[in-house]
Structures are given as C-alpha cells and as structure tokens.
Design a protein around this motif. Sequence first.
Motif, PDB file in Angstrom:
ATOM      1  N   ALA A 165       0.789  -1.409  -0.320  1.00 18.07           N
ATOM      2  CA  ALA A 165       0.650  -0.291  -0.165  1.00 18.07           C
ATOM      3  C   ALA A 165       1.306   1.456   0.124  1.00 18.07           C
ATOM      4  O   ALA A 165       0.761   2.280  -0.673  1.00 18.07           O
ATOM      5  N   GLN A 166       1.975   0.828   0.527  1.00 21.24           N
ATOM      6  CA  GLN A 166       2.976   2.445   0.405  1.00 21.24           C
ATOM      7  C   GLN A 166       3.345   2.616  -0.706  1.00 21.24           C
ATOM      8  O   GLN A 166       3.903   4.077  -1.016  1.00 21.24           O
ATOM      9  N   ALA A 167       3.231   1.464  -1.204  1.00 21.66           N
ATOM     10  CA  ALA A 167       4.550   1.839  -2.122  1.00 21.66           C
ATOM     11  C   ALA A 167       3.618   2.217  -3.685  1.00 21.66           C
ATOM     12  O   ALA A 167       3.920   3.518  -4.116  1.00 21.66           O
ATOM     13  N   VAL A 168       2.490   2.260  -3.291  1.00 26.11           N
ATOM     14  CA  VAL A 168       1.380   2.691  -4.103  1.00 26.11           C
ATOM     15  C   VAL A 168       1.038   4.495  -3.805  1.00 26.11           C
ATOM     16  O   VAL A 168       1.043   5.168  -4.331  1.00 26.11           O
ATOM     17  N   ALA A 169       1.217   4.337  -2.122  1.00 21.00           N
ATOM     18  CA  ALA A 169       0.790   5.499  -2.021  1.00 21.00           C
ATOM     19  C   ALA A 169       1.959   6.363  -2.076  1.00 21.00           C
ATOM     20  O   ALA A 169       1.301   7.820  -2.137  1.00 21.00           O
ATOM     21  N   GLN A 170       3.449   6.352  -2.223  1.00 22.77           N
ATOM     22  CA  GLN A 170       3.966   7.062  -2.324  1.00 22.77           C
ATOM     23  C   GLN A 170       4.646   7.101  -3.918  1.00 22.77           C
ATOM     24  O   GLN A 170       5.535   7.884  -4.006  1.00 22.77           O
ATOM     25  N   HIS A 171       4.211   6.555  -4.957  1.00 26.40           N
ATOM     26  CA  HIS A 171       4.156   6.857  -6.377  1.00 26.40           C
ATOM     27  C   HIS A 171       5.968   6.042  -6.682  1.00 26.40           C
ATOM     28  O   HIS A 171       6.701   6.527  -7.150  1.00 26.40           O
ATOM     29  N   CYS A 172       5.715   5.033  -5.902  1.00 23.47           N
ATOM     30  CA  CYS A 172       7.319   3.940  -5.833  1.00 23.47           C
ATOM     31  C   CYS A 172       7.353   3.438  -7.373  1.00 23.47           C
ATOM     32  O   CYS A 172       6.315   2.679  -7.515  1.00 23.47           O
ATOM     33  N   GLY A 173       8.133   3.002  -7.657  1.00 23.47           N
ATOM     34  CA  GLY A 173       8.943   2.314  -9.077  1.00 23.47           C
ATOM     35  C   GLY A 173       9.702   1.211  -8.361  1.00 23.47           C
ATOM     36  O   GLY A 173       9.278   0.396  -9.473  1.00 23.47           O
ATOM     37  N   LEU A 174       9.565   1.074  -7.435  1.00 27.06           N
ATOM     38  CA  LEU A 174      10.875  -0.323  -7.347  1.00 27.06           C
ATOM     39  C   LEU A 174      10.078  -0.464  -5.214  1.00 27.06           C
ATOM     40  O   LEU A 174      10.258   0.662  -4.699  1.00 27.06           O
ATOM     41  N   ILE A 175      10.203  -1.437  -5.353  1.00 23.54           N
ATOM     42  CA  ILE A 175      10.574  -1.667  -3.643  1.00 23.54           C
ATOM     43  C   ILE A 175      12.216  -2.381  -3.755  1.00 23.54           C
ATOM     44  O   ILE A 175      11.938  -3.950  -4.470  1.00 23.54           O
ATOM     45  N   VAL A 176      12.373  -2.453  -2.632  1.00 23.96           N
ATOM     46  CA  VAL A 176      13.332  -3.302  -2.827  1.00 23.96           C
ATOM     47  C   VAL A 176      13.728  -3.789  -1.053  1.00 23.96           C
ATOM     48  O   VAL A 176      13.949  -2.767  -0.152  1.00 23.96           O
ATOM     49  N   LEU A 177      13.793  -5.396  -1.214  1.00 21.26           N
ATOM     50  CA  LEU A 177      13.138  -5.649   0.598  1.00 21.26           C
ATOM     51  C   LEU A 177      13.889  -6.489   0.832  1.00 21.26           C
ATOM     52  O   LEU A 177      14.548  -7.425  -0.122  1.00 21.26           O
ATOM     53  N   GLY A 178      15.397  -6.580   1.672  1.00 21.80           N
ATOM     54  CA  GLY A 178      16.107  -7.671   1.922  1.00 21.80           C
ATOM     55  C   GLY A 178      15.706  -9.074   2.516  1.00 21.80           C
ATOM     56  O   GLY A 178      14.707  -9.159   2.906  1.00 21.80           O
ATOM     57  N   THR A 179      16.344 -10.224   1.919  1.00 19.58           N
ATOM     58  CA  THR A 179      15.562 -11.498   2.206  1.00 19.58           C
ATOM     59  C   THR A 179      17.149 -12.439   2.657  1.00 19.58           C
ATOM     60  O   THR A 179      18.194 -11.686   2.166  1.00 19.58           O
ATOM     61  N   HIS A 180      16.572 -13.452   2.971  1.00 23.61           N
ATOM     62  CA  HIS A 180      17.588 -14.145   3.647  1.00 23.61           C
ATOM     63  C   HIS A 180      17.564 -15.391   2.639  1.00 23.61           C
ATOM     64  O   HIS A 180      16.863 -16.050   1.495  1.00 23.61           O
ATOM     65  N   GLY A 181      18.736 -16.272   2.147  1.00 22.34           N
ATOM     66  CA  GLY A 181      18.530 -16.727   0.877  1.00 22.34           C
ATOM     67  C   GLY A 181      19.754 -18.124   2.149  1.00 22.34           C
ATOM     68  O   GLY A 181      20.435 -18.049   2.692  1.00 22.34           O
ATOM     69  N   ARG A 182      19.885 -18.861   0.988  1.00 25.87           N
ATOM     70  CA  ARG A 182      20.316 -20.039   1.074  1.00 25.87           C
ATOM     71  C   ARG A 182      21.843 -20.155   0.150  1.00 25.87           C
ATOM     72  O   ARG A 182      21.850 -19.398  -1.291  1.00 25.87           O
ATOM     73  N   ARG A 183      22.706 -21.134  -0.260  1.00 25.86           N
ATOM     74  CA  ARG A 183      23.953 -20.171  -1.123  1.00 25.86           C
ATOM     75  C   ARG A 183      23.042 -21.045  -3.035  1.00 25.86           C
ATOM     76  O   ARG A 183      23.786 -20.717  -3.707  1.00 25.86           O
ATOM     77  N   ASN A 184      22.255 -21.838  -2.776  1.00 20.79           N
ATOM     78  CA  ASN A 184      21.748 -22.013  -3.805  1.00 20.79           C
ATOM     79  C   ASN A 184      20.797 -21.317  -4.641  1.00 20.79           C
ATOM     80  O   ASN A 184      19.880 -21.607  -4.054  1.00 20.79           O
ATOM     81  N   PRO A 185      20.683 -20.741  -5.181  1.00 15.34           N
ATOM     82  CA  PRO A 185      19.791 -19.713  -5.649  1.00 15.34           C
ATOM     83  C   PRO A 185      18.353 -20.341  -5.706  1.00 15.34           C
ATOM     84  O   PRO A 185      16.970 -19.629  -5.415  1.00 15.34           O
ATOM     85  N   SER A 186      18.103 -21.707  -6.593  1.00 13.70           N
ATOM     86  CA  SER A 186      17.143 -22.008  -6.704  1.00 13.70           C
ATOM     87  C   SER A 186      15.814 -22.715  -5.409  1.00 13.70           C
ATOM     88  O   SER A 186      15.519 -23.153  -5.258  1.00 13.70           O
ATOM     89  N   LYS A 187      17.351 -22.316  -3.752  1.00 18.28           N
ATOM     90  CA  LYS A 187      16.829 -22.583  -2.878  1.00 18.28           C
ATOM     91  C   LYS A 187      16.109 -21.868  -2.217  1.00 18.28           C
ATOM     92  O   LYS A 187      16.806 -21.541  -0.719  1.00 18.28           O
ATOM     93  N   LEU A 188      16.109 -20.274  -2.867  1.00 16.74           N
ATOM     94  CA  LEU A 188      16.180 -18.938  -2.007  1.00 16.74           C
ATOM     95  C   LEU A 188      14.609 -19.536  -0.716  1.00 16.74           C
ATOM     96  O   LEU A 188      13.820 -19.571  -1.596  1.00 16.74           O
ATOM     97  N   LEU A 189      15.263 -18.736   0.505  1.00 14.83           N
ATOM     98  CA  LEU A 189      13.976 -18.665   1.222  1.00 14.83           C
ATOM     99  C   LEU A 189      13.189 -17.164   1.151  1.00 14.83           C
ATOM    100  O   LEU A 189      14.159 -16.365   1.604  1.00 14.83           O
ATOM    101  N   LEU A 190      12.196 -17.581   1.150  1.00 16.04           N
ATOM    102  CA  LEU A 190      11.308 -16.308   1.547  1.00 16.04           C
ATOM    103  C   LEU A 190      10.289 -15.946   2.480  1.00 16.04           C
ATOM    104  O   LEU A 190      10.218 -16.931   2.849  1.00 16.04           O
ATOM    105  N   GLY A 191      11.360 -14.881   3.123  1.00 17.16           N
ATOM    106  CA  GLY A 191       9.580 -15.044   4.639  1.00 17.16           C
ATOM    107  C   GLY A 191       7.901 -15.257   4.299  1.00 17.16           C
ATOM    108  O   GLY A 191       7.742 -13.887   2.678  1.00 17.16           O
ATOM    109  N   GLY A 192       7.951 -14.950   5.013  1.00 15.65           N
ATOM    110  CA  GLY A 192       6.145 -14.824   4.740  1.00 15.65           C
ATOM    111  C   GLY A 192       5.491 -13.409   3.606  1.00 15.65           C
ATOM    112  O   GLY A 192       5.519 -13.428   3.156  1.00 15.65           O
TER     113      GLY A 192
END
Length: 156
Positions: free
Chosen positions: A99-126
């Motif tokens: 909602a804030q991305a829309v309200a603030q007219h953002c063209g991109l969201i940059v979100l830090g996340t955690h992951g494993r070494r293998n990109p195919s096993k990327l873990l994203l939080g809920g």
Amino acid sequence: MCEAILVPIDGSRSSDAGLACALRLAGAMKARLVLLNVIDVEPLFLQTAGDFQEHRQSLRDYGQELLAKAALEAQRQGVQVSFFMHETVESNASSIIVAQAVAQHCGLIVLGTHGRRNPSKLLLGGDAQLVLRDSAVPVLFVRSIPPHEASPRSTR
C-alpha cells in the motif's frame, strides 16, 4: 525511469542489505528513497497492559532510531529521502508495504531477504512472498550474506 524506491527497514541484517542496495540504486537513478518501518502490535496483546505499553513504546523508539539513521545516511549520500512508520494491529507488514509503494508513487520495492547458497533454494519469509505476490510494482530482493559466508575485505 523510477522516481521513488520503497525500502522497508527493521534493523535486521537482511533489511540492512536491502537499504544498502537501495541507496546505490537511488543515487545512480536520481530517485527518491522512501523508508518504511512497520510495527506489528498484535503479538503484544498477550502481555499485561503495562508491559504492552512499555514494549510498544520501545518498538516505536527503535523504529524511529532506524528511520533517522537510514535517512541521515541517505542525505549524506545526496539521496532525497522521506520516511514513514506504520503501526498495525489488523494488517500484516506485506499489505502495508504494498500500500505504501502505491501511496508514495514508488516504481520499485527493494526488500532484504535471506537465502541459501543455491539460488534455486532461495528462502523468502512470509511477508516477502506476499509482497511479491501482491505488489503492482517490481520487487527487488536483496540477499543478506551471513558473516561466515562473506569474503574478508582487504585492509590496504
């Protein structure tokens, strides 16, 4: 061209990685940085009234400190910045981020996340998965690198 970039921050290593990336992007693109800290009050309801108010205020203070430090760093790097804190009982962080991305007219969201070494096993939080699913704007996930995986930096 993206005029504004939304960056949710919570003080975690992952959000720090997202902020660092967003600062570089905003500087290169001459975009405004929009910082967001979300406080989820719902888990606090299990505490006594006094503990609830005390803990709630400590979360607010911590969020304000995070936002102030990040905004100061953005200004130091010549990046235009605005920041917001949102406290919620009824919504999850992901819906507020979207909602804030829309309200603030953002063209991109940059979100830090955690992951494993293998990109195919990327873990994203809920919340990260929900942001990706629900966002009308592109989402860039930035993986934080655990200290034991980081390469040592040269001190020359």
